[in-house]
Design an enzyme around this catalytic site. Structure first.
Site, PDB file in Angstrom:
ATOM      1  N   SER A   1       0.820  -1.208   0.000  1.00 39.49           N
ATOM      2  CA  SER A   1       0.000   0.000   0.000  1.00 39.49           C
ATOM      3  C   SER A   1       0.853   1.256   0.000  1.00 39.49           C
ATOM      4  CB  SER A   1      -0.951   0.006   1.197  1.00 39.49           C
ATOM      5  OG  SER A   1      -0.258   0.371   2.347  1.00 39.49           O
TER       6      SER A   1
ATOM      7  N   LYS B   1      -7.212   5.525   7.160  1.00 34.99           N
ATOM      8  CA  LYS B   1      -6.076   6.305   6.663  1.00 34.99           C
ATOM      9  C   LYS B   1      -6.506   7.752   6.390  1.00 34.99           C
ATOM     10  CE  LYS B   1      -3.644   2.388   4.596  1.00 34.99           C
ATOM     11  NZ  LYS B   1      -3.376   1.651   3.352  1.00 34.99           N
TER      12      LYS B   1
END
Ligand SMILES: Nc1ncnc2c1ncn2[C@@H]1O[C@H](COP(=O)(O)OP(=O)(O)OP(=O)(O)O)[C@@H](O)[C@H]1O
Length: 680
Positions: free
Chosen positions: A555, A598
């Site tokens: 990621s 996030k």
């Protein structure tokens, strides 16, 4: 499709070849009756809520017409309380009929032990047995083992006790008669001292004889007299004795004071779960020796009990084999598979089922009703929490949606959701409130933060104390990357890249070396094509600032690519931008996990724009308070990332145009003209 599922659920290989009395899975399908699939266990039957249900599909409670959880009926049986996990439920139902072992792998708190417990309600309890341990007159160190139907064990022990009591009473009467005669005679001959000594010897002799008859009373090792369901034994983290049985140490050992060996025998979990379910969570943490013994027990269906400590007198004792015909439900997280004894795994594979637990479930009106029932269930189980108002239940269901991390889904991580319910209820209780309200749930959400969330907040605080958080201006080679910590918190992880003349090496430290190396390799095709630089003649230095917790290589790919490209081209990156996304070698931005957390972390750090993969767009469920603080930009190609993240025209524009041209060329190459032969 149904065939696929049938094949998938079949016990692998050996299961169908095993003994005659074991029906195969197909036999079981034929045997199933509507009743089997009813009662909410793998059923399509609607659950009885004892409340009106409207057709309103948008209703957060799935149309359930209730004022509070007080109005919701909670099913009594555990099997009816299980929500979701349809596949696991089906497997459990089959395995209970076929007496197969199961390996359940999945996230904590998704219902593994709940399902194992529920399995006992599907097993017959009429063939349960009691186990008795008898003294062996031929070899005191090898006690005899006898099984009798459940409930008989108590009767046998009582009968032996009664017999021993009668025998002892007779002996005692006889003893006192003899003592009286002796004392009388000693008085008669005038030697009372001799009489007392003789009486004492006779007293001790009788006491010893009585002890002998007490030793004939068997030890009721397993007593299933009062059981209404098959036994369930959870031996998670148990030491060898608790798992395999033990023989207690006897400090006297001989001389008439010792406890007979059969009385010192203790049953292990494998014996207590005979004809029931043996549940072992974190199976990989069981020591190798115990796993080996477990395999023997599974294979033989019986296992002798011996003292587990070599230095104890119990180690001298070994009973005849004690029955242990249990169904094992082994459970664990994904990493359990790596550390599990391969032979034990292959035994389950060959003679049972493996099932992966779901983390989320589709959000439907029926499911929401079940989630409302879950809240009612947790309130009822706790017994002290005020009931939840309708709005409070709605808030819990919203949180279940949010925690799923997927649009149109609800989380199945019930343990932590139950934790939220309890904290909210406790807040309401502390206020002496009549009901737990939406406000209590909102407060609970703030209070019941995981360690990772607290740690993430501490980092944010510390970073701002030391001016580490950068959320404005432009810096060459520095990207605000985003990572997840634990299951439910995000953190901003700045990544720095520097490029020097060298030999194509990627330089990073420790664990990051691997992550960075892989990421750079993944993006090297892009970097080469688009920067016109041969990275084989350069060294790329990458640093994950502060720490590497929560950094997953995949990621961080777009962040690393952006940092490296920025360093190569010396074009600054906007620091009010953060990003997350995986990257294909052709520059496509691919989906990652935890986008909601996030984004929220970026918002907390004062960042204005967050770049996420387009395919994750539907997973974004940020809290209202962050919605206005941050702009979320979904992208599908690295050129879009650079367009947003790089600052300083005209360099940036030139670079992005170059990249777009390369991408178009790549797209063209990828297309096979119609009519052209298929490449061999
Ligand atoms: N599928 C479910 N349906 C309803 N309630 C559930 C479900 N899964 C878990 N729960 C609730 O969460 C609690 C914890 O679940 P359980 O102990 O079965 O999880 P687990 O998967 O065995 O977790 P762990 O591996 O951490 O032990 C249960 O007692 C129950 O209240």
């Amino acid at each position: 499709m149904s065939n696929e599922r049938d094949t998938e659920d079949r016990p692998v290989d050996g299961a169908s070849e095993s003994s005659d009395h074991d029906p195969g899975p197909d036999d079981v399908e034929e045997e199933s009756t509507p009743e089997d699939s009813g009662g909410g266990f793998g059923s399509d039957v609607d659950v009885e809520f004892d409340a009106e249900i409207s057709e309103d599909d948008d209703d957060l409670l799935g149309g359930l017409r209730v004022e509070s959880t007080e109005d919701i009926k909670v099913p009594e049986k555990l099997v009816d309380q299980v929500i979701g996990q349809d596949h696991a439920q089906e497997i459990v139902r089959k395995a209970a009929k076929q007496r197969r072992h199961i390996l359940m792998i999945g996230s904590p708190g998704t219902g593994k032990s709940m399902l194992a417990k529920a399995m006992t309600q599907l097993l017959p309890n009429e063939d349960l047995q009691d186990v008795l341990i008898y003294h062996n007159p031929d070899d005191g160190n090898e006690p005899k083992v006898r099984t009798v139907p459940a409930g008989k064990g108590d009767q046998i022990v009582d009968a032996h006790k009664e017999e021993a009591r009668k025998r002892n009473t007779m002996r005692t009467i006889l003893m006192w008669l003899i003592i009286i005669v002796i004392l009388g005679y000693s008085l008669f001959i005038g030697n009372i001292l001799l009489g007392i000594i003789a009486a004492a010897i006779i007293y001790l002799a009788f006491k010893y004889a009585n002890r002998g008859s007490d030793a004939m009373i068997p030890n009721l090792l397993i007593n299933n007299a009062d059981r209404t369901t098959a036994p369930f034994e959870d031996v998670t983290g148990a030491h060898a004795g608790a798992l395999l049985g033990d023989v207690r140490h006897d400090p006297f050992q001989s001389g008439g004071m010792e406890t007979p060996s059969h009385d010192r025998v203790e049953a292990g979990g494998i014996h207590k779960s005979h004809r029931g379910v043996l549940f072992i969570d974190e199976i990989n943490t069981l020591d190798v020796r115990s796993q080996q013994h477990l395999m023997t027990a599974i294979q033989e269906g019986e296992f002798s009990i011996t003292g587990q400590s070599e230095r104890s007198s119990g180690a001298m004792v070994q009973t005849e084999p004690v029955p242990c015909d249990f169904i094992m439900v082994a459970a664990g997280n994904r990493d359990a598979l790596e550390n599990m004894h391969p032979a034990l795994r292959s035994r389950i594979k060959g003679y049972g089922y493996e099932v992966f637990m779901d983390d989320t479930i589709e959000d439907t009106p029926e499911m929401r009703r079940k989630y409302a029932r879950f809240v009612a269930q947790e309130v009822e189980n706790d017994g002290r929490l005020p009931h939840f108002t309708r709005e409070a239940v709605e808030e819990v269901i919203l949180e279940a949606k949010r925690r799923s991390g997927r649009k149109g889904h609800l989380t199945l991580l019930f343990r932590s959701l139950g934790g939220l319910v309890r904290v909210a209820g406790d807040i309401a209780r502390a206020e002496d409130a009549e009901f737990t309200t939406r406000d209590h749930v909102l407060q609970a959400k703030k209070r019941s933060r995981s360690i990772e969330q607290q740690l993430a907040d501490t980092y944010i605080e510390r970073y701002s104390d030391y001016d580490m958080t950068m959320n404005e201006g432009g810096v060459v080679g520095r990207v605000n990357g985003l990572a997840v910590m634990g299951d439910d918190s995000g953190i901003v992880k700045p990544i720095m890249a520097e490029v020097t003349q060298g030999h194509g090496e990627v330089i990073a430290t420790g664990k990051l070396q691997e992550i960075a190396q892989e990421s750079v390799q993944n993006v090297s095709a892009i970097i080469k094509k688009f920067t016109n630089q041969d990275i084989n003649e350069l060294d790329v230095h990458i640093q994950f600032l502060q720490s590497y917790e929560g950094v997953e290589g995949d990621s961080a790919s777009i962040s690393i690519a952006t940092a490296v490209i920025s360093a190569l081209e010396e074009i600054p990156i906007a620091q009010d931008v953060a990003m997350t996304g995986s990257l294909s070698v052709r520059g496509d931005v691919l989906p990652v996990g935890g986008v909601t957390h996030k984004i929220e972390a970026a918002a907390k750090a004062g960042i204005d724009t967050v770049i996420i993969p387009k395919s994750n767009e539907q997973d974004v469920m940020i809290e209202d308070e962050y919605e206005e603080q941050v702009e979320v930009v979904p992208v599908s190609h690295i050129s879009e990332v650079l367009e947003i993240a790089l600052v300083g025209e005209p360099e940036k524009d030139g670079l992005v145009d170059r990249l777009k041209n390369i991408t178009t060329a790549l797209e063209r190459d990828r297309q096979v003209p119609s009519g052209s032969p298929t490449p061999q």
